[in-house]
Design an enzyme around this catalytic site. Structure first.
Site, PDB file in Angstrom:
ATOM      1  CB  ALA A 305      39.269  -6.761 -41.671  1.00 37.68           C
ATOM      2  NE  ARG A 432      51.589   5.577 -19.000  1.00 34.39           N
ATOM      3  CZ  ARG A 432      50.116   4.501 -20.237  1.00 34.39           C
ATOM      4  NH1 ARG A 432      49.707   4.753 -20.411  1.00 34.39           N
ATOM      5  NH2 ARG A 432      48.745   4.801 -18.830  1.00 34.39           N
TER       6      ARG A 432
END
Length: 606
Positions: A305, A432
């Site tokens: 796209a 994290r």
């Protein structure tokens, strides 16, 4: 020119050069059999086996040649990613046999698997006296997608990862015609490359084990894990939809699960379910099969796209380009679901929004995760939000950036993390970003996971991820030894100090309390060997920012108003995770908002 980061997997010290064919020697003896040709004369058929070193280790390919023509290529053994590496081999097999040439491009999204495969075929041909160098100079053969794109449809879904599959199936189940397009040559995106773990409060394993949990508890963890910068309403949608989304994957998608749970950093309880194969490819291969069973979905790869078409303020179509031929078309539609992922592999885009995330930091992401959907959305009037928040995953290969799934031993309470000096420096189950930031402050910017054979056996991770283990063992990313002195000498870690650290840890386990870092999981001592010591370094893993959406997955413009006919789901949609995403929440997000986006896009198309 944009710079894109790539994951390169290196095995046995040999690097796959991306610019040419990867030919690895190691052919089995060839065999010859007589047969009759079309004229009734004798034909000579010979076979040979060539070896290639792919992303997940060595594999063997048998090539059969009759009168100078390749008539069969058989992959004898392979551990390449299902739905990606194996699909690339299937496409290349057809190209090579149909066109009798080795002048073929790698399949985008599976470059290393492709190069290893063509290299294996080449070495087999050489063993048969066919001179692969001559085959590589023959006329080039290019993959041609045989799917015809319609001029118009109800819903276009951009990106065939987990969110895209969920949106496409949901829209089609609502009775709409759907085009699901993928720019890469293989399907699945980052979902296929992930471990596939999914945060699901109230799941059947929790019920069986008597673990008390709730959507509210997950939402609380997610918000706090993102420093309360995420939208509470969006987070609550994810948490509330988690259980139903997991059931949708089971009954609509046919996904199977392990009877086990994981606790990722930042979560305050064990709630993450695990695909039976311990891989997101369990989801994407099953969902690909499901999509292909639905007549109202047109699934096409190698189709990018490039622009969203608008009629006034509303989305009315998508301009697309065939990535092989360059041919461009426009598909008219009533709604678009953007599910194209984040921008972790686009270094220039990373640096634009967060200068610290430069090319010195590797990435765990698919090469296709380049922010296309965000760029297209912004051009169509979408508001971008939280673009500066870029997450690194702490336990990654220091050389390649690949996420180390052997390192999940940490998430199953069987490892401690130390530095080069042999000391613990962070809680192993923290967020994290917290662990990543702590690692970067250590000597050489590295951390080391220590576990023993008991931990390896109880988790089964060295067997589940045997391909990864063999790879990192060969490259000294992980060391195995009967004694601490042995593994420490291999990795350059202070053995005497590490012994003190283990003694202290084991005492904490006996006491049931970690006064240094307040370890929040079950505390398991690390006693006798053999021992494993694995080096790790943070790498870019997830981009929290993207298109601003509301709880109906509608994309919002600069004023906060929905853009008619424009929906987004997955990593391309921002403001859900805040400054940091907790592990396993991505899967919960993509299937929950993917289903919402697909259903609402279908309703808009009515």
């Amino acid at each position: 020119m944009e710079r894109f980061s790539r994951r390169q997997f290196i095995a046995g010290g040999a690097v796959a050069a991306l610019g040419g064919t990867l030919a690895l020697a190691g052919c089995a003896p060839s065999g010859t059999a007589g047969s009759k040709n079309a004229s009734g004369g004798d034909s000579a058929t010979s076979t040979a086996i060539g070896s290639g070193m792919g992303k997940h280790g060595e594999f063997n390919v048998e090539v059969s040649v009759t009168d100078g023509t390749i008539d069969r290529i058989t992959v004898l053994d392979s551990r390449e990613t299902p739905g990606m590496g194996d699909v690339a081999m299937q496409k290349l097999t057809k190209l090579i046999i149909d066109n009798q040439t080795l002048n073929v491009d790698a399949v985008s999204g599976a470059t290393l698997s492709s190069m290893a495969f063509t290299g294996a075929v080449a070495s087999a041909l050489d063993d048969l006296g066919q001179k692969s160098s001559e085959w590589q100079k023959r006329d080039k053969a290019e993959y041609a997608n045989e799917t015809t794109l319609p001029e118009s449809t109800d819903v276009v879904v951009i990106g065939a990862g987990g969110a895209g599959f969920a949106a496409a199936i949901s829209a089609a189940n609502a009775g709409k015609k759907v085009v699901l397009m993928e720019k890469m040559g293989v399907l699945g995106g980052d979902t296929a490359l992930s471990g596939g773990e999914m945060a699901v409060p109230g799941n059947w394993i929790q019920v069986k084990e008597g673990i008390v949990d709730s959507p509210e508890a997950l939402a609380k963890d997610m918000l706090e894990g993102g420093d309360n910068a995420g939208d509470p309403a969006l987070v609550q949608v994810i948490a509330d939809g988690a259980l139903e989304s997991s059931q949708w994957l089971t009954f609509e998608g046919g996904v199977s699960w392990k009877h086990d749970l994981m606790q990722f950093g930042g979560h305050n309880t064990k709630r993450s379910i695990i695909p039976i194969t311990h891989s997101g490819s369990e989801m994407t291969t099953k969902l690909t099969k499901r999509v292909n069973e639905i007549d109202d979905i047109t699934l096409v790869d190698c189709t990018r796209a490039v622009e969203l078409v608008k009629d006034g303020n509303a989305i009315s179509g998508v301009k697309v380009q065939n990535t092989v031929t360059g041919e461009e078309n426009t598909i008219a539609c009533k709604a678009v679901v953007m599910a194209s992922g984040g921008f972790g592999s686009n270094v220039d885009m990373r640096v634009k929004y967060n200068p610290a995330m430069d090319d010195k930091i590797l990435s765990t992401d698919s090469v296709g995760v380049t922010g296309d959907g965000i760029t297209m959305g912004e051009a169509a009037g979408a508001n971008l939000i939280d673009m500066e928040y870029i997450q690194t995953y702490p336990v990654c290969d220091p050389s390649t950036g690949a996420l180390l799934y052997v390192g999940d031993v940490r998430l199953e309470y069987q490892a401690i993390m130390v530095n080069k000096e042999g000391d613990r420096f962070v809680e192993e189950l923290d967020r994290r970003d917290v662990i990543s930031n702590a690692i970067t402050k250590q000597s050489d910017g590295k951390g080391y996971l220590l576990f023993n054979q008991k931990g390896a056996d109880e988790t089964g991770l060295l067997v589940t991820h045997a391909d990864e283990y063999e790879n990192i063992l060969a490259r000294n990313v992980i060391a195995k030894g009967d004694t601490l002195d042995d593994v420490c000498s291999q990795m350059g870690v202070d053995a005497a100090e590490l012994q003190k650290t283990i003694d202290t840890w084991n005492q904490y386990c006996k006491d049931g309390k970690d006064p240094e870092f307040n370890y929040r999981g079950k505390m398991n001592p690390i006693e006798e060997g053999p021992y494993y010591l694995m080096a790790c370094k943070p790498a870019v893993h997830y981009t929290m920012g993207g298109l601003h959406i509301n709880t109906d997955a509608q994309v919002l413009d600069q004023t906060g108003a929905p853009i008619p006919g424009f929906y987004a789901a997955g990593e391309v949609a921002g403001h859900k995770m805040g400054t940091n995403r907790l592990g396993s929440c991505s899967m919960t997000d993509i299937y929950t908002f993917g289903r919402i986006a697909g259903a609402n896009a279908a309703a808009h198309s009515a």
